[in-house]
Design a protein around this motif. Structure first.
Motif, PDB file in Angstrom:
ATOM      1  N   HIS A 170       0.850  -1.178   0.000  1.00 15.61           N
ATOM      2  CA  HIS A 170       0.000   0.000   0.000  1.00 15.61           C
ATOM      3  C   HIS A 170       0.889   1.233   0.000  1.00 15.61           C
ATOM      4  N   SER A 215       2.019   5.216  -0.348  1.00 24.66           N
ATOM      5  CA  SER A 215       1.467   6.441   0.214  1.00 24.66           C
ATOM      6  C   SER A 215       1.457   7.569  -0.806  1.00 24.66           C
ATOM      7  N   SER A 216       0.443   8.414  -0.695  1.00 26.63           N
ATOM      8  CA  SER A 216       0.366   9.627  -1.499  1.00 26.63           C
ATOM      9  C   SER A 216       1.241  10.702  -0.876  1.00 26.63           C
ATOM     10  N   SER A 250       0.392  13.597   0.342  1.00 24.62           N
ATOM     11  CA  SER A 250      -0.229  14.141   1.555  1.00 24.62           C
ATOM     12  C   SER A 250      -0.088  13.179   2.729  1.00 24.62           C
ATOM     13  N   LYS A 251      -0.223  11.885   2.465  1.00 20.60           N
ATOM     14  CA  LYS A 251      -0.068  10.899   3.535  1.00 20.60           C
ATOM     15  C   LYS A 251       1.384  10.828   3.994  1.00 20.60           C
ATOM     16  N   THR A 252       2.311  10.962   3.039  1.00 25.00           N
ATOM     17  CA  THR A 252       3.730  10.962   3.407  1.00 25.00           C
ATOM     18  C   THR A 252       4.056  12.173   4.273  1.00 25.00           C
ATOM     19  N   ALA A 312       2.026  13.696   6.299  1.00 21.85           N
ATOM     20  CA  ALA A 312       1.481  13.408   7.635  1.00 21.85           C
ATOM     21  C   ALA A 312       2.347  12.394   8.373  1.00 21.85           C
ATOM     22  N   ASN A 313       2.836  11.383   7.659  1.00 19.64           N
ATOM     23  CA  ASN A 313       3.660  10.359   8.299  1.00 19.64           C
ATOM     24  C   ASN A 313       4.992  10.929   8.786  1.00 19.64           C
ATOM     25  N   SER A 333       7.757  19.205   4.988  1.00 21.86           N
ATOM     26  CA  SER A 333       7.400  18.742   6.332  1.00 21.86           C
ATOM     27  C   SER A 333       8.344  19.304   7.376  1.00 21.86           C
TER      28      SER A 333
END
Length: 425
Positions: A30, A32-33, A35-37, A39-40, A264
């Motif tokens: 799965h 990550s996009s 935006s998800k990266t 956040a991670n 980030s």
């Protein structure tokens, strides 16, 4: 070098017992996009270290503290990308097993010595984070429920409140840390981040109101004697270097990873700087090692502090998971071992009992293992992997980072120990 042993490593996945060259983290399907990266990365980097920044700014001065924080953020980002570049080079030019973690990269570059070094640093840093969590929880609860103007040295059954609260956490942490999989703990990570952001927002608003009312005397520069102290706290605040390679491996569009990581880190730096400055501006020389203990005893303040304690209490087993992965791999053939986990929790608890000050301990962990893990090892691995391609500038920069990091780690550790034991240099 380690990446000359690739033929043996390529078949390690068929063995039930993990070998030295087996990736620590399993591959995920799965991806990550962006935006998800983003956040991670935020989740991986932001931790309890932010709560010690106002106190660090008090010691270093707000200008010096801000410059130090931004410098550390820039260096941390640069070294994170060195790890990514090194992994990409090894996987594209050498037939090595999939490199999914910092430890895997250490093995690919330097063999068992590289793996052992990274594993040792990760164990000490992650355990250090959890020790600071216990100190924060105990000191905060003692401040809320036991200390008062009339009784500044209370006792509970003959023990200090801090010791009672740390021991109270112990049996519950034995249970939580016995959970063999992180799947059941995953919701706690989301809860932790929501509480972190909410608590930081409340504290910053309170800081502004208090500053406008009292306007305390502030120092811009604290002098060279506190430089290493502030450096250690800043390095500690940017935890998460061990998660960079797994996060990059999980990203769908890996060409954008550097940009997302940079954004980030810039956002986190801005948030950290604002939090540290506002906290110091609000309380000046009265700023305490845990900024939340400076707040009053109102309902909102109490809820924020209890929320942070609950957050860190449940974050403890999540942060200890990399420690268990290493320990069980080394001492129990990679199989789940509850008694080994219990011993580790006991050791962490005993160390927390002996450390008096939250921010001082942040500085110690940041000055020692975090500098080695965050600066020295990434630069050293990059230097070894790219030594035939780097020009004189690249060789000089990598070598300077290794040398500078080693010197800062030694002297910073010494300086932090003096602070912890109250000895003047």
């Amino acid at each position: 070098m380690g990446f000359e042993k690739d033929k043996a490593s390529s078949s390690s996945h068929i063995l039930q017992i993990p070998r030295e060259d087996t990736p620590l983290l399993a591959n995920t399907q799965h991806l990550s996009s962006p935006s998800k990266t983003f956040a991670n990365v935020f989740i991986a980097v932001v931790g309890a270290g932010v709560l010690g920044l106002p106190y660090s700014f008090k010691k270093t001065g707000w200008v010096m503290g801000t410059l130090m924080l931004l410098s550390v953020a820039t260096l941390t980002y640069y070294c994170m990308m060195l790890l990514v570049y090194s992994r990409r080079k090894l996987e594209s030019h050498f037939k090595v097993a999939k490199i999914s973690s910092f430890g895997d990269l250490g093995y690919a570059v330097c063999g068992s010595i590289g793996r052992c070094t990274v594993d040792a640093m990760i164990v000490m840093s992650q355990a250090g984070f959890c020790i600071s969590y216990l100190i924060f929880i105990a000191n905060t609860l003692a401040h809320l429920f036991n200390y008062s103007i009339e009784n500044s040295n209370p006792k509970i059954l003959g023990l200090s409140p801090k010791k009672v609260y740390i021991w109270s956490c112990f049996p519950f942490q034995l249970g939580l840390n016995s959970i063999p999989t992180l799947t059941h703990l995953a919701p706690l990570s989301i809860f932790a981040d929501v509480v972190d952001l909410g608590a930081m927002g409340v504290v910053m608003v309170e800081d502004v109101l208090i500053f406008l009312k009292y306007r305390p005397v502030l120092e811009a520069f604290g002098g060279f004697s506190v430089f290493f102290y502030g450096l250690g706290v800043s390095v500690y605040a940017f935890e998460g270097v061990g998660m960079v390679l797994p996060l990059e491996a999980e990203m769908k569009d890996k060409d954008k990873f550097g940009k997302i990581l940079g954004l980030s880190m810039a956002f986190i730096s801005l948030m950290y700087g604002s939090f540290g400055i506002l906290g110091y501006f609000a309380f000046g020389e009265e700023t305490k090692d845990i900024i939340t203990t400076n707040l009053g005893r109102g309902l909102l303040s109490t809820l924020v502090q209890i929320g942070l304690c609950i957050n860190l209490f449940f974050t403890f087993p999540l942060m200890m998971n990399p420690v268990y992965e290493v320990m069980e791999r080394r001492f129990y053939e990679g199989r789940y071992c509850f008694w080994l986990r219990w011993i580790v929790v006991l050791v962490v608890t005993l160390v927390a009992l002996m450390v008096p000050n939250f921010a001082d301990f942040l500085s110690l962990v940041g000055s020692s293992v975090c500098i080695i893990l965050g600066f020295v090892l990434p630069a050293l691995f990059h230097l070894i992997v790219f030594k035939k391609e780097l020009g004189w500038l690249g060789l000089t920069l990598d070598s300077a980072l290794v040398l500078m990091g080693a010197v800062l780690a030694v002297y910073g550790t010494y300086s932090s120990m003096l602070q912890i034991f109250g000895v003047k240099a």
